[in-house]
Design an enzyme around this catalytic site. Structure first.
Site, PDB file in Angstrom:
ATOM      1  N   TYR A 120       0.817  -1.216   0.000  1.00  0.00           N
ATOM      2  CA  TYR A 120       0.000   0.000   0.000  1.00  0.00           C
ATOM      3  C   TYR A 120       0.851   1.267   0.000  1.00  0.00           C
ATOM      4  O   TYR A 120       0.544   2.239  -0.700  1.00  0.00           O
ATOM      5  CB  TYR A 120      -1.000  -0.003   1.168  1.00  0.00           C
ATOM      6  CG  TYR A 120      -2.221  -0.821   0.795  1.00  0.00           C
ATOM      7  CD1 TYR A 120      -3.209  -0.280  -0.021  1.00  0.00           C
ATOM      8  CD2 TYR A 120      -2.348  -2.147   1.189  1.00  0.00           C
ATOM      9  CE1 TYR A 120      -4.301  -1.036  -0.412  1.00  0.00           C
ATOM     10  CE2 TYR A 120      -3.434  -2.908   0.803  1.00  0.00           C
ATOM     11  CZ  TYR A 120      -4.409  -2.346   0.006  1.00  0.00           C
ATOM     12  OH  TYR A 120      -5.484  -3.091  -0.411  1.00  0.00           O
TER      13      TYR A 120
ATOM     14  N   HIS B 249     -14.474   2.466  -2.431  1.00  0.00           N
ATOM     15  CA  HIS B 249     -13.489   1.566  -1.817  1.00  0.00           C
ATOM     16  C   HIS B 249     -12.456   2.332  -0.986  1.00  0.00           C
ATOM     17  O   HIS B 249     -11.352   1.833  -0.759  1.00  0.00           O
ATOM     18  CB  HIS B 249     -12.820   0.695  -2.888  1.00  0.00           C
ATOM     19  CG  HIS B 249     -13.804  -0.239  -3.550  1.00  0.00           C
ATOM     20  ND1 HIS B 249     -13.630  -0.764  -4.809  1.00  0.00           N
ATOM     21  CD2 HIS B 249     -15.005  -0.723  -3.106  1.00  0.00           C
ATOM     22  CE1 HIS B 249     -14.676  -1.540  -5.111  1.00  0.00           C
ATOM     23  NE2 HIS B 249     -15.518  -1.523  -4.105  1.00  0.00           N
TER      24      HIS B 249
ATOM     25  N   CYS C 150      -6.343   3.063  12.875  1.00  0.00           N
ATOM     26  CA  CYS C 150      -5.879   1.909  13.640  1.00  0.00           C
ATOM     27  C   CYS C 150      -6.753   0.701  13.303  1.00  0.00           C
ATOM     28  O   CYS C 150      -7.982   0.807  13.243  1.00  0.00           O
ATOM     29  CB  CYS C 150      -5.963   2.223  15.127  1.00  0.00           C
ATOM     30  SG  CYS C 150      -5.608   0.800  16.167  1.00  0.00           S
TER      31      CYS C 150
ATOM     32  N   CYS D 128      -0.527   2.435  16.346  1.00  0.00           N
ATOM     33  CA  CYS D 128      -1.491   3.462  16.726  1.00  0.00           C
ATOM     34  C   CYS D 128      -0.974   4.224  17.949  1.00  0.00           C
ATOM     35  O   CYS D 128      -0.460   3.604  18.879  1.00  0.00           O
ATOM     36  CB  CYS D 128      -2.798   2.747  17.055  1.00  0.00           C
ATOM     37  SG  CYS D 128      -4.023   3.776  17.833  1.00  0.00           S
TER      38      CYS D 128
ATOM     39  N   CYS E 220      -3.277   2.893  21.071  1.00  0.00           N
ATOM     40  CA  CYS E 220      -3.265   1.493  21.523  1.00  0.00           C
ATOM     41  C   CYS E 220      -2.128   0.787  20.795  1.00  0.00           C
ATOM     42  O   CYS E 220      -1.355   1.410  20.101  1.00  0.00           O
ATOM     43  CB  CYS E 220      -4.619   0.830  21.266  1.00  0.00           C
ATOM     44  SG  CYS E 220      -4.923   0.401  19.543  1.00  0.00           S
TER      45      CYS E 220
ATOM     46  N   ASN F 100     -14.430   1.250 -22.336  1.00  0.00           N
ATOM     47  CA  ASN F 100     -13.451   0.253 -21.911  1.00  0.00           C
ATOM     48  C   ASN F 100     -12.831  -0.360 -23.170  1.00  0.00           C
ATOM     49  O   ASN F 100     -13.562  -0.648 -24.112  1.00  0.00           O
ATOM     50  CB  ASN F 100     -14.156  -0.845 -21.080  1.00  0.00           C
ATOM     51  CG  ASN F 100     -13.193  -1.650 -20.229  1.00  0.00           C
ATOM     52  OD1 ASN F 100     -12.204  -2.179 -20.722  1.00  0.00           O
ATOM     53  ND2 ASN F 100     -13.483  -1.742 -18.940  1.00  0.00           N
TER      54      ASN F 100
HETATM   55  C1  BJW Z   1      -9.250   0.606 -19.250  1.00  0.00           C
HETATM   56  C2  BJW Z   1      -8.054   1.143 -19.641  1.00  0.00           C
HETATM   57  C3  BJW Z   1      -8.117   2.413 -20.171  1.00  0.00           C
HETATM   58  C4  BJW Z   1      -7.599  -0.765 -18.889  1.00  0.00           C
HETATM   59  N1  BJW Z   1      -9.279   3.038 -20.283  1.00  0.00           N
HETATM   60  N2  BJW Z   1     -10.402   1.246 -19.350  1.00  0.00           N
HETATM   61  C5  BJW Z   1     -21.846 -11.028  -4.696  1.00  0.00           C
HETATM   62  C6  BJW Z   1     -21.438 -12.066  -5.487  1.00  0.00           C
HETATM   63  C7  BJW Z   1     -20.139 -12.567  -5.390  1.00  0.00           C
HETATM   64  C8  BJW Z   1     -19.227 -12.032  -4.478  1.00  0.00           C
HETATM   65  C9  BJW Z   1     -19.643 -10.994  -3.704  1.00  0.00           C
HETATM   66  C10 BJW Z   1     -20.928 -10.504  -3.808  1.00  0.00           C
HETATM   67  N3  BJW Z   1     -21.056  -9.483  -2.913  1.00  0.00           N
HETATM   68  C11 BJW Z   1     -19.879  -9.315  -2.277  1.00  0.00           C
HETATM   69  C12 BJW Z   1     -19.004 -10.236  -2.729  1.00  0.00           C
HETATM   70  C13 BJW Z   1     -17.618 -10.402  -2.269  1.00  0.00           C
HETATM   71  C14 BJW Z   1     -16.653  -9.400  -2.832  1.00  0.00           C
HETATM   72  C15 BJW Z   1     -16.617  -9.526  -4.362  1.00  0.00           C
HETATM   73  O1  BJW Z   1     -17.158  -8.753  -5.104  1.00  0.00           O
HETATM   74  N4  BJW Z   1     -15.878 -10.508  -4.849  1.00  0.00           N
HETATM   75  C16 BJW Z   1     -15.727 -10.701  -6.294  1.00  0.00           C
HETATM   76  C17 BJW Z   1     -14.274 -10.803  -6.640  1.00  0.00           C
HETATM   77  C18 BJW Z   1     -16.524 -11.893  -6.695  1.00  0.00           C
HETATM   78  N5  BJW Z   1     -16.998  -8.043  -2.453  1.00  0.00           N
HETATM   79  C19 BJW Z   1     -16.687  -7.553  -1.256  1.00  0.00           C
HETATM   80  O2  BJW Z   1     -16.121  -8.244  -0.420  1.00  0.00           O
HETATM   81  C20 BJW Z   1     -17.055  -6.111  -0.943  1.00  0.00           C
HETATM   82  N6  BJW Z   1     -17.674  -6.012   0.322  1.00  0.00           N
HETATM   83  C21 BJW Z   1     -18.939  -6.399   0.538  1.00  0.00           C
HETATM   84  O3  BJW Z   1     -19.618  -6.855  -0.353  1.00  0.00           O
HETATM   85  O4  BJW Z   1     -19.360  -6.214   1.830  1.00  0.00           O
HETATM   86  C22 BJW Z   1     -20.606  -6.799   2.210  1.00  0.00           C
HETATM   87  C23 BJW Z   1     -20.310  -8.177   2.684  1.00  0.00           C
HETATM   88  C24 BJW Z   1     -19.338  -8.372   3.632  1.00  0.00           C
HETATM   89  C25 BJW Z   1     -19.075  -9.662   4.069  1.00  0.00           C
HETATM   90  C26 BJW Z   1     -19.773 -10.716   3.537  1.00  0.00           C
HETATM   91  C27 BJW Z   1     -20.743 -10.482   2.553  1.00  0.00           C
HETATM   92  C28 BJW Z   1     -21.011  -9.203   2.133  1.00  0.00           C
HETATM   93  C29 BJW Z   1     -15.818  -5.271  -0.816  1.00  0.00           C
HETATM   94  C30 BJW Z   1     -15.089  -5.125  -2.102  1.00  0.00           C
HETATM   95  C31 BJW Z   1     -13.800  -4.320  -1.891  1.00  0.00           C
HETATM   96  C32 BJW Z   1     -12.943  -4.275  -3.132  1.00  0.00           C
HETATM   97  N7  BJW Z   1     -11.678  -3.742  -2.793  1.00  0.00           N
HETATM   98  C33 BJW Z   1     -10.684  -3.539  -3.831  1.00  0.00           C
HETATM   99  C34 BJW Z   1      -9.334  -3.164  -3.165  1.00  0.00           C
HETATM  100  C35 BJW Z   1      -9.367  -1.738  -2.666  1.00  0.00           C
HETATM  101  C36 BJW Z   1      -8.102  -1.386  -1.969  1.00  0.00           C
HETATM  102  C37 BJW Z   1      -6.933  -1.338  -2.908  1.00  0.00           C
HETATM  103  O5  BJW Z   1      -6.852  -0.450  -3.787  1.00  0.00           O
HETATM  104  O6  BJW Z   1      -6.032  -2.193  -2.774  1.00  0.00           O
HETATM  105  O7  BJW Z   1     -11.110  -2.536  -4.747  1.00  0.00           O
HETATM  106  S1  BJW Z   1     -10.436  -4.978  -4.869  1.00  0.00           S
HETATM  107  C38 BJW Z   1     -10.179  -4.074  -6.354  1.00  0.00           C
HETATM  108  O8  BJW Z   1     -11.252  -4.362  -7.289  1.00  0.00           O
HETATM  109  C39 BJW Z   1     -10.345  -2.594  -5.968  1.00  0.00           C
HETATM  110  C40 BJW Z   1     -11.114  -2.061  -7.126  1.00  0.00           C
HETATM  111  O9  BJW Z   1     -11.747  -0.835  -6.784  1.00  0.00           O
HETATM  112  C41 BJW Z   1     -12.056  -3.186  -7.441  1.00  0.00           C
HETATM  113  C42 BJW Z   1     -12.631  -3.135  -8.831  1.00  0.00           C
HETATM  114  O10 BJW Z   1     -11.641  -3.269  -9.785  1.00  0.00           O
HETATM  115  P1  BJW Z   1     -11.740  -2.451 -11.146  1.00  0.00           P
HETATM  116  O11 BJW Z   1     -11.672  -1.000 -10.846  1.00  0.00           O
HETATM  117  O12 BJW Z   1     -12.876  -2.921 -11.935  1.00  0.00           O
HETATM  118  O13 BJW Z   1     -10.341  -2.820 -11.819  1.00  0.00           O
HETATM  119  P2  BJW Z   1      -9.953  -4.101 -12.707  1.00  0.00           P
HETATM  120  O14 BJW Z   1      -8.481  -4.191 -12.662  1.00  0.00           O
HETATM  121  O15 BJW Z   1     -10.743  -5.280 -12.354  1.00  0.00           O
HETATM  122  O16 BJW Z   1     -10.427  -3.695 -14.178  1.00  0.00           O
HETATM  123  C43 BJW Z   1      -9.799  -2.644 -14.900  1.00  0.00           C
HETATM  124  C44 BJW Z   1     -10.604  -2.418 -16.146  1.00  0.00           C
HETATM  125  O17 BJW Z   1     -10.027  -1.298 -16.796  1.00  0.00           O
HETATM  126  C45 BJW Z   1     -10.574  -3.576 -17.148  1.00  0.00           C
HETATM  127  O18 BJW Z   1     -11.901  -3.825 -17.615  1.00  0.00           O
HETATM  128  C46 BJW Z   1      -9.706  -3.031 -18.296  1.00  0.00           C
HETATM  129  O19 BJW Z   1     -10.116  -3.532 -19.578  1.00  0.00           O
HETATM  130  C47 BJW Z   1      -9.984  -1.573 -18.177  1.00  0.00           C
HETATM  131  N8  BJW Z   1      -8.968  -0.696 -18.718  1.00  0.00           N
HETATM  132  N9  BJW Z   1      -7.055   0.177 -19.378  1.00  0.00           N
HETATM  133  C48 BJW Z   1     -10.415   2.384 -19.823  1.00  0.00           C
HETATM  134  N10 BJW Z   1      -6.975   2.996 -20.615  1.00  0.00           N
HETATM  135 ZN    ZN Z   2      -5.673   2.056  18.178  1.00  0.00          ZN
END
Ligand code: BJW
Ligand code: ZN
Length: 264
Positions: free
Chosen positions: A72, A128, A136, A165, A168, A231
Site C-alpha cells: 500500500y 473503496h 488503527c 497506533c 493502543c 473500456n
Molecule cells: C481501461 C483502460 C483504459 C484498462 N481506459 N479502461 C456477490 C457475489 C459474489 C461475491 C460478492 C458478492 N457481494 C460481495 C461479494 C464479495 C466481494 C466480491 O465482489 N468478490 C468478487 C471478486 C466476486 N466483495 C466484497 O467483499 C465487498 N464487500 C462487501 O460486499 O461487503 C458486504 C459483505 C461483507 C461480508 C460478507 C458479505 C457481504 C468489498 C469489495 C472491496 C474491493 N476492494 C478492492 C481493493 C481496494 C483497496 C486497494 O486499492 O487495494 O477494490 S479490490 C479491487 O477491485 C479494488 C477495485 O476498486 C475493485 C474493482 O476493480 P476495477 O476497478 O474494476 O479494476 P480491474 O483491474 O478489475 O479492471 C480494470 C478495467 O479497466 C478492465 O476492464 C480493463 O479492460 C480496463 N482498462 N485500461 C479504460 N486505458
Molecule cells: Zn488504536
C-alpha cells in the site's frame, strides 16, 4: 442489447449531450493511462507472486502485515508521482459545464487514488476508500502519516512493519475497503441516490467483477436509464449496456465531450 462501437456515433453523442443528470462510475482503467496499474494486470517486483485478491484482504494483513503495508505504501507513493490524464480532465470540464447550466455530473469511483480531485472534479463517493488516509486496525482511531517516498520505483522496497497506533498497540492500516469488508455507507447511499435520478450512466474502466459496486448500473437498468460503457475490453457489465465504446478512456472521454462542447 449492447451496441459495441469502435467510434462515437451520432446516436451515442445525442444520448450523452442531452443528459442533464449524469452519473459516471469509474474503475482502475480510468487511471491506467496515468500510470497506475489496474487490479487484474500481472503485478511486478516484490509483489509479482501475489494477485491483488491475495493482498487486499483483512486476512492477508493479519498474516503478513509488513508485506501488505509495504504494498500500500508503495502504491501510495506511485499515485503521488503521477498526474491526472485527459480522461480525468474531460470529466472535470464536463462536471463544471453541467453545473453552470443547472445540471449535475456525479462521479462515483472505486479508485483509492485522488486523481479525479487533482483534476478538479468533485467526487460524490469513493466506494473503496482512499489510500492516503489511515486508521488503527483495532480502535479505528484516524492517523496522519507523511506521504511515502520511493526513489524511481526501480527496486521494490524492503517490507516494513506498519506503524503502531498512538492510542493502543494496534497496527495502522490504509483507509481502503478490503474484500469481505462493508463499503462506506454514506458513499454507497449517495451513489444509489444519484443513480436513481440519473438520465445517463457512464461506466468507465471497470471490469465489473467486484460487488456491490458492479451492481450499481443495474439500478439504472431497472429505470430504463441509458447505460454507456467506455473500456478497451469486453467486461462483465457489457451485456447490460446500451452502448459500449471500445477504447481507452484517456482518448474517448475527451473525444466524446468535444462532440457536444468546445472542450475536450
Ligand atoms: C481501461 C483502460 C483504459 C484498462 N481506459 N479502461 C456477490 C457475489 C459474489 C461475491 C460478492 C458478492 N457481494 C460481495 C461479494 C464479495 C466481494 C466480491 O465482489 N468478490 C468478487 C471478486 C466476486 N466483495 C466484497 O467483499 C465487498 N464487500 C462487501 O460486499 O461487503 C458486504 C459483505 C461483507 C461480508 C460478507 C458479505 C457481504 C468489498 C469489495 C472491496 C474491493 N476492494 C478492492 C481493493 C481496494 C483497496 C486497494 O486499492 O487495494 O477494490 S479490490 C479491487 O477491485 C479494488 C477495485 O476498486 C475493485 C474493482 O476493480 P476495477 O476497478 O474494476 O479494476 P480491474 O483491474 O478489475 O479492471 C480494470 C478495467 O479497466 C478492465 O476492464 C480493463 O479492460 C480496463 N482498462 N485500461 C479504460 N486505458
Ligand atoms: Zn488504536
Amino acid at each position: 442489447m449492447v451496441n459495441e462501437l469502435s467510434s462515437i456515433t451520432s446516436e451515442v453523442q445525442a444520448v450523452v449531450r442531452d443528459a442533464r443528470r449524469v452519473v459516471v462510475l469509474t474503475g482502475a482503467g480510468m487511471s491506467a493511462e496515468s500510470g497506475v496499474p489496474t487490479f487484474r494486470e500481472v503485478q511486478t517486483g516484490l509483489w509479482e507472486r501475489f494477485s491483488a485478491e491475495d493482498l487486499a484482504t483483512p486476512e492477508a494483513f493479519d498474516a503478513n502485515p509488513a508485506l501488505v503495508w509495504t504494498w500500500y505504501r508503495w502504491r501510495q507513493a506511485l499515485i503521488g508521482q503521477v498526474s491526472p490524464n485527459p480522461g480525468h480532465m474531460a470529466l472535470a470540464h464536463w462536471q463544471h459545464r453541467l453545473r453552470s447550466t443547472g445540471g449535475e455530473l456525479s462521479i462515483v469511483t472505486q479508485n483509492v487514488d485522488d486523481l479525479h480531485e487533482r483534476a478538479e472534479s468533485e467526487v460524490l463517493g469513493h466506494l473503496h476508500g482512499s489510500i492516503a488516509v489511515h486508521r488503527c486496525i483495532d480502535c479505528a482511531e484516524p492517523a496522519q502519516l507523511p506521504a511515502p517516498q520511493y526513489d524511481g520505483f526501480t527496486a521494490p522496497p524492503a517490507p516494513e512493519e506498519p506503524p503502531h497506533c498512538p492510542l493502543c498497540t494496534g497496527f495502522l492500516r490504509p483507509g481502503v475497503v478490503w474484500f469481505g469488508e462493508m463499503l462506506p455507507m454514506e458513499a454507497f447511499e449517495s451513489a444509489t441516490a444519484a443513480i436513481r435520478q440519473a438520465d445517463c450512466i457512464l461506466v468507465v474502466g471497470t471490469s465489473g467483477m467486484v460487488q456491490p459496486a458492479a451492481s450499481l448500473p443495474l439500478l439504472g437498468l431497472e429505470r430504463g436509464t441509458p447505460l454507456v460503457e467506455i473500456n478497451p475490453e469486453t467486461t462483465d457489465l457489457t451485456e447490460l449496456m446500451d452502448y459500449s465504446l471500445r477504447g481507452p478512456s484517456g482518448r474517448l472521454l475527451p473525444e466524446l465531450l468535444s462532440t457536444f462542447s468546445g472542450v475536450g
